[in-house]
Design a protein around this motif. Structure first.
Motif, PDB file in Angstrom:
ATOM      1  N   ILE A   4       0.855  -1.194   0.000  1.00  0.00           N
ATOM      2  CA  ILE A   4       0.000   0.000   0.000  1.00  0.00           C
ATOM      3  C   ILE A   4       0.885   1.237   0.000  1.00  0.00           C
ATOM      4  O   ILE A   4       0.700   2.173  -0.780  1.00  0.00           O
ATOM      5  CB  ILE A   4      -0.947   0.000   1.217  1.00  0.00           C
ATOM      6  N   ALA A   8       1.320   4.148  -2.860  1.00  0.00           N
ATOM      7  CA  ALA A   8       1.131   5.558  -2.551  1.00  0.00           C
ATOM      8  C   ALA A   8       2.352   6.362  -2.984  1.00  0.00           C
ATOM      9  O   ALA A   8       2.229   7.458  -3.529  1.00  0.00           O
ATOM     10  CB  ALA A   8       0.881   5.730  -1.059  1.00  0.00           C
TER      11      ALA A   8
ATOM     12  N   LEU B  11      -2.315  10.069   0.462  1.00  0.00           N
ATOM     13  CA  LEU B  11      -2.204   8.624   0.175  1.00  0.00           C
ATOM     14  C   LEU B  11      -1.082   8.009   1.003  1.00  0.00           C
ATOM     15  O   LEU B  11      -1.211   6.922   1.535  1.00  0.00           O
ATOM     16  CB  LEU B  11      -1.926   8.394  -1.315  1.00  0.00           C
ATOM     17  N   VAL B  12       0.020   8.752   1.094  1.00  0.00           N
ATOM     18  CA  VAL B  12       1.139   8.247   1.895  1.00  0.00           C
ATOM     19  C   VAL B  12       0.688   8.095   3.343  1.00  0.00           C
ATOM     20  O   VAL B  12       0.935   7.073   3.981  1.00  0.00           O
ATOM     21  CB  VAL B  12       2.366   9.194   1.799  1.00  0.00           C
ATOM     22  N   LEU B  14      -2.321   7.642   4.442  1.00  0.00           N
ATOM     23  CA  LEU B  14      -3.250   6.514   4.492  1.00  0.00           C
ATOM     24  C   LEU B  14      -2.484   5.192   4.522  1.00  0.00           C
ATOM     25  O   LEU B  14      -2.812   4.274   5.262  1.00  0.00           O
ATOM     26  CB  LEU B  14      -4.130   6.568   3.242  1.00  0.00           C
ATOM     27  N   ALA B  15      -1.437   5.127   3.691  1.00  0.00           N
ATOM     28  CA  ALA B  15      -0.645   3.904   3.608  1.00  0.00           C
ATOM     29  C   ALA B  15      -0.009   3.602   4.959  1.00  0.00           C
ATOM     30  O   ALA B  15      -0.011   2.467   5.423  1.00  0.00           O
ATOM     31  CB  ALA B  15       0.427   4.061   2.532  1.00  0.00           C
ATOM     32  N   ALA B  18      -2.707   2.376   7.310  1.00  0.00           N
ATOM     33  CA  ALA B  18      -3.139   1.015   6.967  1.00  0.00           C
ATOM     34  C   ALA B  18      -2.074   0.014   7.399  1.00  0.00           C
ATOM     35  O   ALA B  18      -2.381  -1.043   7.936  1.00  0.00           O
ATOM     36  CB  ALA B  18      -3.394   0.905   5.466  1.00  0.00           C
TER      37      ALA B  18
END
Ligand SMILES: [Cu+2]
Lengths: 153, 197
Positions: A4, A8, B11-12, B14-15, B18
């Motif tokens: 993930i 990203a 996004l980073v 979020l990564a 996660a």
């Protein structure tokens, strides 16, 4: 780093506009465009295709629209090392000269949201791909059965 | 470009989140596939509205996987692969019961599953329940799921979830699992070996 995070970071690199000069959309070849049939319109659909860059400079896919849906986005499904799958917007997709990028089940896909009518097997619709040079490419998409596993059915 | 960068950085973020969440989750747990006592156990409602437990499928092998009907990519792919595996079993298909368990109880009512799961054929049974039942089931199977905000999705969210395919034996004991993306042909060959043993 897990997948993930890698995805990203790849999206970050693409979004930052790094890389060589951008090629023209006339160099793009789109193959094997297909979508799975859906039941009704309440749930999103997905379409798949292969982008080939026949030119000699990097080509960047910046957006997508579909005649069949109010909204279309490029998404990426990722499965981490624990076997957990999720999806997220993929950002811009850079295709190096002479290379291909496959949008295929379990990876990149065109997410179709707000379907205007159900995607029925045997029907078709049009995707419009927008590239960083402002060029647009229209792609006819074949709707295959709901249990299709690839462009061959 | 500025907006693209903001999106990229989120996004980073979020990564990282996660990654942290999945790491925490696996570290806290014992049992599961490594534990000889690991077995299929559930009490859920099937897509025709019937209450089902693992005992209803006693004597048959169970192919169990998790997902949600609003999933456009990973879940239909798994359903299609499982249907292909079942087709490949020919007359042995009756010895194997494929079960699709929803991890999205809010949207996946039995009626919603009835309009989704049977479309793939192969007598796949869709199972759902109350949020509590699904949480208990996920715990029992040592699988993970979470809501992920997604403004454009129906209801404003999508789900992340464990995507492997589990095989349980005729007494419901755990046999093995295949990671998402394993080809139907490979699963079929493995499964045939188990059925023959
Ligand atoms: Cu998607």
């Amino acid at each position: 780093m897990n997948r993930i995070a890698m995805a990203a970071l790849a999206a970050l690199t693409a979004a930052a506009g790094l890389g060589p000069a951008q090629a023209g959309s006339e160099d793009v070849v789109v193959e094997n465009a297909w979508a799975r049939a859906t039941i009704g319109t309440a749930r999103p659909g997905a379409a798949y295709l292969t982008l080939r860059n026949a030119g000699d400079a990097t080509l960047t896919l910046t957006g997508v629209a579909a005649s069949a849906a109010a909204r279309a986005e490029i998404h990426r499904s990722v499965t981490d090392e624990k076997g957990v799958s999720s999806m997220m917007p993929a950002g811009e997709i850079a295709v190096g000269p002479g290379t291909s990028v496959a949008l295929e089940p379990g990876g990149l896909h065109v997410m179709l949201m707000g379907l205007r009518s159900p995607l029925d097997e045997g029907d078709g619709f049009e995707l419009t791909l927008t590239f960083s040079d402002g060029g647009e490419v229209a792609v006819p998409v074949a709707v295959l059965g709901i249990a299709a596993r690839g462009p061959g059915g | 470009m500025k907006m693209a960068r903001t999106i990229a950085w989120s996004l980073v973020g979020l990564a990282v989140l996660a990654f942290g969440a999945s790491w925490l989750w696996t570290d806290r747990r014992g049992g599961g596939p490594g534990d000889p006592a690991f077995a299929a156990a559930f009490e859920l409602t099937d897509h025709s509205g019937m209450i089902r437990t693992q005992e209803d499928f006693a004597g048959r092998w169970m192919l169990v996987f998790f997902g949600f009907a609003n999933c456009p990519d990973v879940c239909p792919t798994t359903l299609a692969e499982v249907a292909a595996v079942m087709d490949g079993l020919d007359e042995d298909a009756g010895r194997v019961q494929p079960l699709f368990i929803s991890i999205d109880p809010e949207r996946d009512t039995p009626t919603a599953l009835a309009a989704f799961v049977p479309a793939f054929g192969a007598d796949i049974v869709g199972l759902t329940g109350t949020p509590e039942q699904i949480a208990r089931t996920a715990d029992g199977f040592h699988i993970y799921y979470e809501k992920v905000e997604e403004a454009a999705a129906p209801g404003g969210y999508t789900m992340g979830h464990s995507s492997q395919l589990f095989l349980f034996g005729p007494e419901a004991g755990y046999v093995r699992s295949w990671p998402y993306g394993t080809l139907a042909e490979e699963i079929l060959a493995d499964l045939k070996e188990h059925l023959a043993s």
